[in-house]
Every structure is written in structure tokens, then in C-alpha cells.
Design a protein around this motif. Structure first.
Motif, short mmCIF file in Angstrom:
data_model
loop_
_atom_site.label_atom_id
_atom_site.label_comp_id
_atom_site.label_asym_id
_atom_site.label_seq_id
_atom_site.Cartn_x
_atom_site.Cartn_y
_atom_site.Cartn_z
N GLN A 172 -11.79 -9.11 10.41
CA GLN A 172 -12.45 -9.18 11.73
C GLN A 172 -11.55 -8.67 12.86
N SER A 173 -10.29 -8.47 12.57
CA SER A 173 -9.33 -8.06 13.59
C SER A 173 -9.33 -6.54 13.77
N PRO A 174 -9.46 -6.06 15.00
CA PRO A 174 -9.36 -4.61 15.22
C PRO A 174 -8.02 -4.04 14.76
N ALA A 175 -6.94 -4.80 14.90
CA ALA A 175 -5.63 -4.31 14.46
C ALA A 175 -5.61 -4.09 12.96
N PHE A 176 -6.24 -4.97 12.19
CA PHE A 176 -6.26 -4.83 10.74
C PHE A 176 -7.24 -3.73 10.33
N GLN A 177 -8.32 -3.58 11.06
CA GLN A 177 -9.29 -2.53 10.77
C GLN A 177 -8.68 -1.14 10.94
N ALA A 178 -7.62 -1.07 11.74
CA ALA A 178 -6.97 0.22 12.00
C ALA A 178 -5.95 0.61 10.94
N VAL A 179 -5.67 -0.29 9.98
CA VAL A 179 -4.74 0.05 8.90
C VAL A 179 -5.52 0.20 7.60
N ARG A 180 -4.90 0.85 6.63
CA ARG A 180 -5.52 0.92 5.31
C ARG A 180 -5.24 -0.38 4.59
N PHE A 181 -6.24 -0.87 3.89
CA PHE A 181 -6.09 -2.08 3.09
C PHE A 181 -6.54 -1.77 1.68
N SER A 182 -5.73 -2.18 0.71
CA SER A 182 -6.09 -2.02 -0.69
C SER A 182 -5.91 -3.34 -1.40
N TYR A 183 -6.87 -3.65 -2.24
CA TYR A 183 -6.80 -4.84 -3.08
C TYR A 183 -6.60 -4.39 -4.52
N VAL A 184 -5.55 -4.90 -5.15
CA VAL A 184 -5.23 -4.57 -6.54
C VAL A 184 -5.45 -5.81 -7.38
N VAL A 185 -6.31 -5.70 -8.38
CA VAL A 185 -6.55 -6.82 -9.30
C VAL A 185 -5.35 -6.88 -10.25
N LYS A 186 -4.68 -8.05 -10.25
CA LYS A 186 -3.48 -8.22 -11.06
C LYS A 186 -3.40 -9.66 -11.51
N GLY A 187 -3.27 -9.86 -12.79
CA GLY A 187 -3.14 -11.21 -13.32
C GLY A 187 -1.77 -11.80 -13.03
N ILE A 188 -1.69 -13.11 -13.05
CA ILE A 188 -0.43 -13.81 -12.79
C ILE A 188 0.66 -13.36 -13.75
N ARG A 189 0.31 -13.22 -15.01
CA ARG A 189 1.32 -12.93 -16.04
C ARG A 189 1.62 -11.44 -16.19
N SER A 190 1.07 -10.62 -15.32
CA SER A 190 1.31 -9.19 -15.47
C SER A 190 2.16 -8.65 -14.32
N PRO A 191 2.92 -7.58 -14.61
CA PRO A 191 3.63 -6.88 -13.53
C PRO A 191 2.62 -6.00 -12.77
N ILE A 192 3.11 -5.11 -11.95
CA ILE A 192 2.22 -4.17 -11.25
C ILE A 192 1.42 -3.42 -12.33
N PRO A 193 0.09 -3.35 -12.19
CA PRO A 193 -0.72 -2.66 -13.20
C PRO A 193 -0.32 -1.20 -13.38
N SER A 194 -0.70 -0.66 -14.53
CA SER A 194 -0.43 0.76 -14.78
C SER A 194 -1.22 1.60 -13.78
N ARG A 195 -0.76 2.83 -13.59
CA ARG A 195 -1.38 3.74 -12.63
C ARG A 195 -2.90 3.87 -12.85
N ALA A 196 -3.34 3.87 -14.10
CA ALA A 196 -4.76 4.03 -14.41
C ALA A 196 -5.61 2.89 -13.84
N PHE A 197 -5.02 1.73 -13.62
CA PHE A 197 -5.76 0.58 -13.13
C PHE A 197 -5.57 0.33 -11.64
N LEU A 198 -4.85 1.21 -10.98
CA LEU A 198 -4.64 1.07 -9.54
C LEU A 198 -5.71 1.84 -8.78
N PRO A 199 -6.10 1.36 -7.59
CA PRO A 199 -7.00 2.16 -6.75
C PRO A 199 -6.36 3.52 -6.47
#
Length: 140
Positions: A37-64
Motif C-alpha cells: 500500500q506504500s507508494p515508496a514500496f510500489q516504486a521498487v521492484r519486489f520479488s517473492y521466492v518460494v523457498k522451504g525452510i530446509r533448503s538453500p537459495i533455490p536453483s536458477r530454474a526455480f527463481l523468478p
């Protein structure tokens, strides 16, 4: 005499977590809507990455697609550790701050504002988390 304005910065906030992580679910339900809802946040790019607790950063194929080019930087910043949630503030294509755990909408907006205005950053910045603990190995 007025100070010269700061050059525009490319700011990208990346949030990583999943439904197996209670703090992640809570953050998405409570803090993310306030950010969106914040104009300041709307002005930046936001990405959500689905990642399980027990996993490191997902492989490139699973990243946006907008996060995939940052895969190596995120791997380094995370110290290769699993755990969730994780977040990265990327400025001008470089990890500017990396943290594990949650921050409130107000805290994230203060981070963004500091980058935009040159104000003091509200946290100790971390460029690389420890591979052995939740501590910062390489501070900024």
C-alpha cells in the motif's frame, strides 16, 4: 544552497520463504499488504521466492526471471545456509543488505528510504551471512 539530489537508484527487494515457515506466512499476511500500500514500496521492484525452510537459495530454474541473474550473489550472501525467511535488498544490481528473519513494513520502508535519500541505514548491513550461524560474516 540546496544539496544536489542523489542519483536515482535501482532498488529490488527480494523475499524468500514458504508455507512451511510460520514467520514467513505471518509476514506475508501482515507486513506485505502494508508494504504494497506504500507508494515508496510500489516504486521498487519486489520479488517473492518460494523457498522451504530446509533448503538453500533455490536453483536458477526455480527463481523468478528477474531474480535468476542474481543467483550467485544470493548464494554468496546467504553463506549457503538453509533456513527461512531470508531477504535481500539489491541496489543497482548488487546485494546491499541480506538478512534472515522478519522485519516490519516500517523497517523495510526505512531501509528503502535510506538508500534513496542517503540517510543513515537503519540496520547494520550484511553482505554475507555466516555459513555456520545466523550471524553476519561480511558486514558492509
Amino acid at each position: 544552497m540546496a544539496a544536489d539530489p542523489l542519483p536515482a537508484r535501482d532498488i529490488h527487494f527480494i523475499w524468500m520463504g514458504g508455507n512451511d515457515c510460520p514467520p514467513c506466512v505471518s509476514w506475508r499476511a501482515q507486513e506485505l499488504p502494508r508494504l504494497q500500500q506504500s507508494p515508496a514500496f510500489q516504486a521498487v521492484r519486489f520479488s517473492y521466492v518460494v523457498k522451504g525452510i530446509r533448503s538453500p537459495i533455490p536453483s536458477r530454474a526455480f527463481l523468478p526471471p528477474e531474480v535468476a541473474p542474481l543467483k550467485e550473489q544470493l548464494d554468496i550472501a546467504s553463506g549457503g545456509r538453509s533456513g527461512s525467511p531470508k531477504a535481500a535488498l539489491v541496489v543497482d544490481g548488487q546485494v546491499y543488505d541480506f538478512f534472515q528473519g522478519t522485519r516490519t513494513a516500517e523497517e523495510i520502508l526505512a531501509m528503502i528510504d535510506a538508500v534513496r535519500t542517503g540517510a543513515p541505514y537503519p540496520f547494520k548491513r550484511c553482505l554475507q551471512a555466516s555459513a555456520m550461524s545466523r550471524k553476519c560474516e561480511v558486514p558492509a
